[in-house]
Scaffold this active site. Structure first.
Site, PDB file in Angstrom:
ATOM      1  N   HIS A 198       0.473  -1.522   0.272  1.00  0.00           N
ATOM      2  CA  HIS A 198      -0.159   0.226  -0.279  1.00  0.00           C
ATOM      3  C   HIS A 198       1.264   1.337  -0.155  1.00  0.00           C
ATOM      4  O   HIS A 198       2.490   1.113   0.972  1.00  0.00           O
ATOM      5  CB  HIS A 198      -0.788  -0.405   1.393  1.00  0.00           C
ATOM      6  CG  HIS A 198      -0.165  -0.426   2.448  1.00  0.00           C
ATOM      7  ND1 HIS A 198       0.003  -1.242   2.952  1.00  0.00           N
ATOM      8  CD2 HIS A 198       0.290   1.050   3.772  1.00  0.00           C
ATOM      9  CE1 HIS A 198       0.325  -1.096   4.272  1.00  0.00           C
ATOM     10  NE2 HIS A 198       0.642   0.539   4.108  1.00  0.00           N
TER      11      HIS A 198
ATOM     12  N   HIS B 241       1.135   5.088   1.055  1.00  0.00           N
ATOM     13  CA  HIS B 241       0.311   6.422   2.351  1.00  0.00           C
ATOM     14  C   HIS B 241       0.371   7.432   1.396  1.00  0.00           C
ATOM     15  O   HIS B 241       1.032   7.993   0.830  1.00  0.00           O
ATOM     16  CB  HIS B 241       1.003   6.225   3.153  1.00  0.00           C
ATOM     17  CG  HIS B 241       1.005   5.070   3.940  1.00  0.00           C
ATOM     18  ND1 HIS B 241       0.313   5.261   5.802  1.00  0.00           N
ATOM     19  CD2 HIS B 241       1.633   4.279   4.360  1.00  0.00           C
ATOM     20  CE1 HIS B 241       0.143   4.054   5.775  1.00  0.00           C
ATOM     21  NE2 HIS B 241       1.390   3.531   5.760  1.00  0.00           N
TER      22      HIS B 241
HETATM   23  P1  5GP Z   1       2.037   0.785   6.895  1.00  0.00           P
HETATM   24  O1  5GP Z   1       2.135   0.722   8.642  1.00  0.00           O
HETATM   25  O2  5GP Z   1       2.014  -1.347   6.853  1.00  0.00           O
HETATM   26  O3  5GP Z   1       2.331   1.132   6.407  1.00  0.00           O
HETATM   27  O4  5GP Z   1       0.323   1.094   6.526  1.00  0.00           O
HETATM   28  C1  5GP Z   1      -0.861   0.447   7.322  1.00  0.00           C
HETATM   29  C2  5GP Z   1      -2.099   1.615   7.604  1.00  0.00           C
HETATM   30  O5  5GP Z   1      -2.725   1.293   7.223  1.00  0.00           O
HETATM   31  C3  5GP Z   1      -2.011   2.297   8.929  1.00  0.00           C
HETATM   32  O6  5GP Z   1      -1.860   3.472   8.450  1.00  0.00           O
HETATM   33  C4  5GP Z   1      -3.129   1.272   9.947  1.00  0.00           C
HETATM   34  O7  5GP Z   1      -3.571   3.075  10.215  1.00  0.00           O
HETATM   35  C5  5GP Z   1      -3.776   1.496   8.642  1.00  0.00           C
HETATM   36  N1  5GP Z   1      -4.944   0.201   8.898  1.00  0.00           N
HETATM   37  C6  5GP Z   1      -4.546  -1.164   9.168  1.00  0.00           C
HETATM   38  N2  5GP Z   1      -6.122  -1.110   9.390  1.00  0.00           N
HETATM   39  C7  5GP Z   1      -6.988  -0.685   8.607  1.00  0.00           C
HETATM   40  C8  5GP Z   1      -8.327  -1.207   8.793  1.00  0.00           C
HETATM   41  O8  5GP Z   1      -8.740  -2.469   8.569  1.00  0.00           O
HETATM   42  N3  5GP Z   1      -8.877   0.364   7.485  1.00  0.00           N
HETATM   43  C9  5GP Z   1      -7.938   0.911   6.754  1.00  0.00           C
HETATM   44  N4  5GP Z   1      -8.361   1.732   6.412  1.00  0.00           N
HETATM   45  N5  5GP Z   1      -6.940   0.990   7.378  1.00  0.00           N
HETATM   46  C10 5GP Z   1      -5.924   0.438   8.087  1.00  0.00           C
END
Ligand code: 5GP
Ligand code: ZN
Length: 145
Positions: free
Chosen positions: A108, A110
């Site tokens: 993903h 951001h």
């Molecule tokens: P990472 O730390 O893996 O780069 O980012 C994961 C992101 O996904 C975090 O910012 C967290 O808030 C978001 N996130 C985790 N679970 C969910 C979910 O079920 N729905 C949404 N919309 N965001 C999520």
């Protein structure tokens, strides 16, 4: 009509389910290959995520076609979100691996609108670049490309 990337979902992956509409979400944008949703724990107002509809764990396994499309979409969303939210700047961040802060292991990107004095992110503390080390690192990377 956009070329469709072969769909490949992973069992029990929350982002596969959201990206493919199995779990409903506020969707800012959708096409054949991607869905853009709001982050559950936003760093700033409007923080969103680009999710590919196919499952890739991270940047190491995403295919080149999807990788090339994701940044084009990030550019489109940056423009639209900056205008929509009257933002003052924009971060595009993409974490790979636990040590790099990845918590959901479905690729993903951001999309984080920034606002004057929001103090939302400070990504790193500047270190020191040493000439000898840079020479060695440059060589190592060239050997691995
Ligand atoms: P990472 O730390 O893996 O780069 O980012 C994961 C992101 O996904 C975090 O910012 C967290 O808030 C978001 N996130 C985790 N679970 C969910 C979910 O079920 N729905 C949404 N919309 N965001 C999520
Ligand atoms: Zn997935």
């Amino acid at each position: 009509m956009q070329a469709r990337v072969k769909r490949n979902m992973k069992e029990d992956c929350i982002f596969c389910k959201i990206a493919n509409g199995v779990i409903p979400s506020h969707t800012l944008y959708e096409d054949d290959n991607f869905r853009v949703i709001f982050d559950l724990g936003p760093a700033t107002k409007g923080h969103a995520l680009i999710l590919p509809k196919c499952h890739y764990d991270n940047i190491y396994s995403i295919d080149e076609e999807a990788a090339s499309k994701v940044f084009v979409l990030a550019k489109k969303m940056a423009g639209a979100m900056t205008k929509a939210f009257d933002a003052d700047g924009f971060n595009v961040i993409q974490n790979n691996g636990e040590e790099a802060g990845q918590t959901v292991f479905h690729f993903h990107m951001h999309l984080i609108p920034r606002y004057k004095n929001d103090n939302a992110l400070k990504l790193w503390k500047a270190g020191e670049a040493k000439e000898e080390e840079l020479k060695e690192l440059e060589q190592k990377v060239k050997e691995c490309i």
